[in-house]
Write a protein that holds these residues in place. Structure first.
Motif, PDB file in Angstrom:
ATOM      1  N   SER A  27      16.564  12.899 -35.790  1.00  0.00           N
ATOM      2  CA  SER A  27      15.213  12.331 -35.754  1.00  0.00           C
ATOM      3  C   SER A  27      15.016  11.243 -36.807  1.00  0.00           C
ATOM      4  O   SER A  27      13.925  10.703 -36.941  1.00  0.00           O
ATOM      5  N   LEU A  28      16.073  10.906 -37.549  1.00  0.00           N
ATOM      6  CA  LEU A  28      15.968   9.879 -38.574  1.00  0.00           C
ATOM      7  C   LEU A  28      16.457   8.527 -38.052  1.00  0.00           C
ATOM      8  O   LEU A  28      17.460   8.454 -37.348  1.00  0.00           O
ATOM      9  N   ALA A  29      15.731   7.503 -38.402  1.00  0.00           N
ATOM     10  CA  ALA A  29      16.129   6.133 -38.059  1.00  0.00           C
ATOM     11  C   ALA A  29      16.189   5.334 -39.353  1.00  0.00           C
ATOM     12  O   ALA A  29      15.505   5.651 -40.326  1.00  0.00           O
ATOM     13  N   ARG A  30      17.014   4.331 -39.346  1.00  0.00           N
ATOM     14  CA  ARG A  30      17.125   3.424 -40.487  1.00  0.00           C
ATOM     15  C   ARG A  30      17.393   2.037 -39.917  1.00  0.00           C
ATOM     16  O   ARG A  30      18.098   1.892 -38.928  1.00  0.00           O
ATOM     17  N   VAL A  31      16.824   1.023 -40.533  1.00  0.00           N
ATOM     18  CA  VAL A  31      17.018  -0.352 -40.083  1.00  0.00           C
ATOM     19  C   VAL A  31      17.792  -1.103 -41.165  1.00  0.00           C
ATOM     20  O   VAL A  31      17.421  -1.073 -42.333  1.00  0.00           O
TER      21      VAL A  31
ATOM     22  N   PRO B 244       4.249  10.874 -37.918  1.00  0.00           N
ATOM     23  CA  PRO B 244       3.499   9.690 -37.468  1.00  0.00           C
ATOM     24  C   PRO B 244       3.800   8.439 -38.303  1.00  0.00           C
ATOM     25  O   PRO B 244       3.899   7.338 -37.751  1.00  0.00           O
ATOM     26  N   SER B 245       3.973   8.588 -39.608  1.00  0.00           N
ATOM     27  CA  SER B 245       4.233   7.415 -40.449  1.00  0.00           C
ATOM     28  C   SER B 245       5.590   6.783 -40.126  1.00  0.00           C
ATOM     29  O   SER B 245       5.718   5.558 -40.092  1.00  0.00           O
ATOM     30  N   GLY B 246       6.605   7.608 -39.862  1.00  0.00           N
ATOM     31  CA  GLY B 246       7.919   7.085 -39.499  1.00  0.00           C
ATOM     32  C   GLY B 246       7.900   6.390 -38.155  1.00  0.00           C
ATOM     33  O   GLY B 246       8.496   5.319 -37.981  1.00  0.00           O
ATOM     34  N   ARG B 247       7.209   7.006 -37.184  1.00  0.00           N
ATOM     35  CA  ARG B 247       7.096   6.378 -35.854  1.00  0.00           C
ATOM     36  C   ARG B 247       6.343   5.061 -35.949  1.00  0.00           C
ATOM     37  O   ARG B 247       6.713   4.070 -35.325  1.00  0.00           O
ATOM     38  N   ARG B 248       5.258   5.028 -36.764  1.00  0.00           N
ATOM     39  CA  ARG B 248       4.460   3.812 -36.909  1.00  0.00           C
ATOM     40  C   ARG B 248       5.307   2.677 -37.479  1.00  0.00           C
ATOM     41  O   ARG B 248       5.289   1.552 -36.965  1.00  0.00           O
ATOM     42  N   LEU B 249       6.064   2.955 -38.535  1.00  0.00           N
ATOM     43  CA  LEU B 249       6.903   1.910 -39.132  1.00  0.00           C
ATOM     44  C   LEU B 249       7.973   1.413 -38.163  1.00  0.00           C
ATOM     45  O   LEU B 249       8.256   0.220 -38.087  1.00  0.00           O
TER      46      LEU B 249
ATOM     47  N   VAL C  35       7.823   1.488 -34.828  1.00  0.00           N
ATOM     48  CA  VAL C  35       7.160   0.703 -33.778  1.00  0.00           C
ATOM     49  C   VAL C  35       6.753  -0.659 -34.315  1.00  0.00           C
ATOM     50  O   VAL C  35       6.878  -1.674 -33.620  1.00  0.00           O
ATOM     51  N   GLU C  36       6.305  -0.724 -35.575  1.00  0.00           N
ATOM     52  CA  GLU C  36       5.986  -2.025 -36.172  1.00  0.00           C
ATOM     53  C   GLU C  36       7.216  -2.924 -36.198  1.00  0.00           C
ATOM     54  O   GLU C  36       7.116  -4.124 -35.946  1.00  0.00           O
ATOM     55  N   TRP C  37       8.378  -2.363 -36.528  1.00  0.00           N
ATOM     56  CA  TRP C  37       9.605  -3.159 -36.534  1.00  0.00           C
ATOM     57  C   TRP C  37       9.938  -3.644 -35.120  1.00  0.00           C
ATOM     58  O   TRP C  37      10.326  -4.802 -34.924  1.00  0.00           O
ATOM     59  N   LEU C  38       9.773  -2.762 -34.115  1.00  0.00           N
ATOM     60  CA  LEU C  38      10.033  -3.173 -32.724  1.00  0.00           C
ATOM     61  C   LEU C  38       9.096  -4.308 -32.298  1.00  0.00           C
ATOM     62  O   LEU C  38       9.523  -5.254 -31.633  1.00  0.00           O
ATOM     63  N   VAL C  39       7.826  -4.212 -32.671  1.00  0.00           N
ATOM     64  CA  VAL C  39       6.868  -5.269 -32.343  1.00  0.00           C
ATOM     65  C   VAL C  39       7.262  -6.563 -33.056  1.00  0.00           C
ATOM     66  O   VAL C  39       7.240  -7.640 -32.465  1.00  0.00           O
ATOM     67  N   PHE C  40       7.636  -6.464 -34.325  1.00  0.00           N
ATOM     68  CA  PHE C  40       8.100  -7.629 -35.081  1.00  0.00           C
ATOM     69  C   PHE C  40       9.265  -8.291 -34.362  1.00  0.00           C
ATOM     70  O   PHE C  40       9.318  -9.519 -34.228  1.00  0.00           O
TER      71      PHE C  40
END
Length: 101
Positions: A19-23, A42-47, A49-54
């Motif tokens: 369940s961990l992601a890193r960019v 929720p905070s991890g998913r939000r960040l 998704v923000e990167w995907l939108v970026f």
């Protein structure tokens, strides 16, 4: 990736482990990494998704492509890489002359 895309400055690399992601942002001489993003929270998913939108709304420069290097497929001159090199700029950084190689 740099071998197949000569106009790359850097490369974005998302990785997942459970369940961990890193960019990662990989350049020719360094690698930068985000903190672990826990996709269960929720905070991890939000960040993430923000990167995907970026990535989806950003321009080529934000995705790591060099705007000064362009592949040209011309009927008159064939296929080639065009490289624009800044030759002259004023004290404010405004481009005055560009040479194309």
């Amino acid at each position: 990736m740099y071998e197949s895309q000569e106009n790359r400055i850097f490369l974005w690399d998302p990785t997942f482990c459970g369940s961990l992601a890193r960019v990662y942002c990989s350049g020719p001489d360094c690698v930068l990494s985000s903190a672990d993003l826990d996709l269960r929270m929720p905070s991890g998913r939000r960040l993430f998704v923000e990167w995907l939108v970026f990535m989806s709304m950003g321009g080529d420069e934000q995705r790591g492509f060099n705007p000064a290097v362009q592949f040209v497929d011309s009927k008159a001159h064939g296929k080639y890489w065009r490289i624009d090199v800044l030759v002259l700029a004023d004290e404010r950084g405004t481009t005055l002359a560009v040479m194309t190689l």
